[in-house]
Design a protein around this motif. Structure first.
Motif, PDB file in Angstrom:
ATOM      1  N   THR A   1       0.823  -1.213   0.000  1.00 39.10           N
ATOM      2  CA  THR A   1       0.000   0.000   0.000  1.00 39.10           C
ATOM      3  C   THR A   1       0.854   1.260   0.000  1.00 39.10           C
ATOM      4  O   THR A   1       0.312   2.363   0.035  1.00 39.10           O
ATOM      5  N   ASP A   2       2.173   1.097  -0.036  1.00 41.59           N
ATOM      6  CA  ASP A   2       3.063   2.235  -0.275  1.00 41.59           C
ATOM      7  C   ASP A   2       3.162   2.383  -1.790  1.00 41.59           C
ATOM      8  O   ASP A   2       4.073   1.875  -2.433  1.00 41.59           O
ATOM      9  N   TYR A   3       2.179   3.070  -2.353  1.00 37.53           N
ATOM     10  CA  TYR A   3       2.040   3.100  -3.811  1.00 37.53           C
ATOM     11  C   TYR A   3       3.197   3.813  -4.499  1.00 37.53           C
ATOM     12  O   TYR A   3       3.593   3.431  -5.608  1.00 37.53           O
ATOM     13  N   ASP A   4       3.754   4.827  -3.862  1.00 44.57           N
ATOM     14  CA  ASP A   4       4.918   5.495  -4.443  1.00 44.57           C
ATOM     15  C   ASP A   4       6.092   4.520  -4.545  1.00 44.57           C
ATOM     16  O   ASP A   4       6.868   4.564  -5.501  1.00 44.57           O
ATOM     17  N   ALA A   5       6.208   3.630  -3.558  1.00 38.22           N
ATOM     18  CA  ALA A   5       7.282   2.628  -3.600  1.00 38.22           C
ATOM     19  C   ALA A   5       7.084   1.666  -4.760  1.00 38.22           C
ATOM     20  O   ALA A   5       8.055   1.212  -5.375  1.00 38.22           O
ATOM     21  N   LEU A   6       5.829   1.338  -5.077  1.00 38.94           N
ATOM     22  CA  LEU A   6       5.569   0.474  -6.226  1.00 38.94           C
ATOM     23  C   LEU A   6       5.974   1.158  -7.524  1.00 38.94           C
ATOM     24  O   LEU A   6       6.474   0.509  -8.446  1.00 38.94           O
ATOM     25  N   ASP A   7       5.765   2.464  -7.607  1.00 41.57           N
ATOM     26  CA  ASP A   7       6.226   3.212  -8.780  1.00 41.57           C
ATOM     27  C   ASP A   7       7.749   3.170  -8.874  1.00 41.57           C
ATOM     28  O   ASP A   7       8.318   2.981  -9.951  1.00 41.57           O
ATOM     29  N   ARG A   8       8.404   3.338  -7.717  1.00 41.25           N
ATOM     30  CA  ARG A   8       9.871   3.286  -7.706  1.00 41.25           C
ATOM     31  C   ARG A   8      10.370   1.893  -8.074  1.00 41.25           C
ATOM     32  O   ARG A   8      11.411   1.752  -8.725  1.00 41.25           O
ATOM     33  N   LEU A   9       9.631   0.865  -7.675  1.00 46.30           N
ATOM     34  CA  LEU A   9      10.012  -0.504  -8.021  1.00 46.30           C
ATOM     35  C   LEU A   9      10.054  -0.687  -9.527  1.00 46.30           C
ATOM     36  O   LEU A   9      10.999  -1.266 -10.070  1.00 46.30           O
ATOM     37  N   GLY A  10       9.046  -0.176 -10.221  1.00 41.50           N
ATOM     38  CA  GLY A  10       9.042  -0.266 -11.676  1.00 41.50           C
ATOM     39  C   GLY A  10      10.257   0.410 -12.288  1.00 41.50           C
ATOM     40  O   GLY A  10      10.901  -0.128 -13.198  1.00 41.50           O
ATOM     41  N   GLY A  11      10.585   1.586 -11.783  1.00 43.20           N
ATOM     42  CA  GLY A  11      11.747   2.299 -12.299  1.00 43.20           C
ATOM     43  C   GLY A  11      13.040   1.553 -12.041  1.00 43.20           C
ATOM     44  O   GLY A  11      13.921   1.490 -12.913  1.00 43.20           O
ATOM     45  N   ALA A  12      13.153   0.962 -10.851  1.00 42.23           N
ATOM     46  CA  ALA A  12      14.374   0.231 -10.507  1.00 42.23           C
ATOM     47  C   ALA A  12      14.532  -1.025 -11.370  1.00 42.23           C
ATOM     48  O   ALA A  12      15.640  -1.350 -11.811  1.00 42.23           O
ATOM     49  N   ILE A  13      13.429  -1.722 -11.621  1.00 44.43           N
ATOM     50  CA  ILE A  13      13.499  -2.922 -12.468  1.00 44.43           C
ATOM     51  C   ILE A  13      13.889  -2.538 -13.897  1.00 44.43           C
ATOM     52  O   ILE A  13      14.685  -3.227 -14.552  1.00 44.43           O
ATOM     53  N   TYR A  14      13.340  -1.434 -14.383  1.00 43.93           N
ATOM     54  CA  TYR A  14      13.692  -0.982 -15.733  1.00 43.93           C
ATOM     55  C   TYR A  14      15.186  -0.678 -15.827  1.00 43.93           C
ATOM     56  O   TYR A  14      15.858  -1.085 -16.788  1.00 43.93           O
ATOM     57  N   GLU A  15      15.711   0.039 -14.833  1.00 45.25           N
ATOM     58  CA  GLU A  15      17.126   0.407 -14.871  1.00 45.25           C
ATOM     59  C   GLU A  15      18.032  -0.811 -14.805  1.00 45.25           C
ATOM     60  O   GLU A  15      19.085  -0.852 -15.444  1.00 45.25           O
ATOM     61  N   ARG A  16      17.627  -1.825 -14.048  1.00 43.10           N
ATOM     62  CA  ARG A  16      18.488  -2.996 -13.868  1.00 43.10           C
ATOM     63  C   ARG A  16      18.312  -4.046 -14.948  1.00 43.10           C
ATOM     64  O   ARG A  16      19.295  -4.642 -15.422  1.00 43.10           O
ATOM     65  N   PHE A  17      17.053  -4.307 -15.332  1.00 43.01           N
ATOM     66  CA  PHE A  17      16.793  -5.419 -16.250  1.00 43.01           C
ATOM     67  C   PHE A  17      16.214  -4.988 -17.599  1.00 43.01           C
ATOM     68  O   PHE A  17      16.294  -5.734 -18.570  1.00 43.01           O
ATOM     69  N   GLY A  18      15.553  -3.842 -17.647  1.00 41.94           N
ATOM     70  CA  GLY A  18      14.957  -3.367 -18.889  1.00 41.94           C
ATOM     71  C   GLY A  18      13.645  -4.036 -19.248  1.00 41.94           C
ATOM     72  O   GLY A  18      13.017  -3.696 -20.259  1.00 41.94           O
ATOM     73  N   ARG A  19      13.207  -4.981 -18.411  1.00 44.85           N
ATOM     74  CA  ARG A  19      11.968  -5.716 -18.699  1.00 44.85           C
ATOM     75  C   ARG A  19      11.536  -6.444 -17.434  1.00 44.85           C
ATOM     76  O   ARG A  19      12.300  -6.544 -16.465  1.00 44.85           O
ATOM     77  N   LEU A  20      10.327  -6.993 -17.471  1.00 45.37           N
ATOM     78  CA  LEU A  20       9.849  -7.908 -16.435  1.00 45.37           C
ATOM     79  C   LEU A  20       9.138  -9.050 -17.142  1.00 45.37           C
ATOM     80  O   LEU A  20       8.322  -8.809 -18.037  1.00 45.37           O
TER      81      LEU A  20
END
Length: 254
Positions: A67-86
């Protein structure tokens, strides 16, 4: 399925116990890089140890509340920077709330249940859908409940949240029908979890299936070969049908 998920990146929410733990452990053991989301650091570290003990690579541990929705947004950004995909999303985190007449549910509890079971999964889709579309075979599974449809007295908060989740995921599935992404719902049925123990405190836990018993059935929905989309799969129904796991292609039981 040993090694069948090699190189695939998988987010699992509610990974600190129960079905989430079992699915995350199985994915890691099968070669996936697991991004484990949960509230308890110690439990996430134990999961990481369990994955490595089975030959998997060290997981990425994300100690947040969904429910920390801003953290979920940051998670998407971090995954993109590290892996470029999910490649895989397992929306497992859930909350029972309070079993009581609708008019007796405190607003705070209602908001927590809706926030955890429904809104958080919408925010996950909002954050991670672009990354799933970058995969050659993005797969998403969300955990639902038959209470979404039975309208059983005193289960109103859970029922409303899961009915909303069902509508959310099926709408999303229709939107991605012409892409390489697939999204489905899984109703695990009675399972030996803390969630169920709170709902049925007098029940003998040995009479219901352990979380680990569902892991491989859920993994079958996460393979690139699985074409199902917008389906609701009842694992309890499948277990009653001679223990046959969901088919890799025609598995809809809605």
């Amino acid at each position: 399925m040993a090694g069948s998920f090699a190189g695939r990146v998988a987010v699992v929410t509610g990974a600190t116990r129960g079905i989430g733990w079992s699915v995350a452990e199985a994915l890691g053991a099968a070669g996936a890089h697991v991004v484990a989301v949960g509230r308890t650091v110690g439990a996430l570290e134990e999961l990481d140890d369990a994955i490595q003990a089975k030959g998997g690579e060290s997981a990425t541990l994300v100690p947040i509340d969904v429910t920390d929705y801003d953290a979920l947004d940051r998670l998407g950004g971090a995954i993109y920077e590290r892996f470029g995909r999910l490649d895989i999303l397992v929306g497992n985190a859930g909350m029972l709330g309070q079993l009581s007449p609708m008019g007796h549910i405190p607003p705070k509890v209602w908001d927590q249940v809706i926030g955890t079971n429904l809104t958080a999964n919408w925010r996950l889709i909002r954050s991670l859908d672009p990354l799933l579309r970058q995969s050659e075979a993005g797969r998403a599974v969300f955990l639902t409940s038959d209470h979404a449809h039975t309208a059983e007295p005193f289960w109103g908060a859970l029922a409303a949240s899961k009915a909303g989740l069902d509508a959310l995921v099926k709408t999303y599935a229709n939107e991605i029908a012409h892409t390489s992404v697939r999204a489905n719902l899984v109703d695990p049925g009675p399972t030996r979890t803390q969630f169920r123990a709170r709902a049925y405190p007098g029940e003998d836990p040995e009479t219901v299936a352990p979380p680990s018993g569902h892991a491989q059935a859920i993994l079958a929905l996460l393979t690139p070969e699985c074409d199902a989309n917008g389906e609701t799969i009842s694992l309890a129904r499948k277990m009653a049908d001679d223990g046959v796991l969901p088919s890799q292609r025609t598995i809809g039981l809605a």
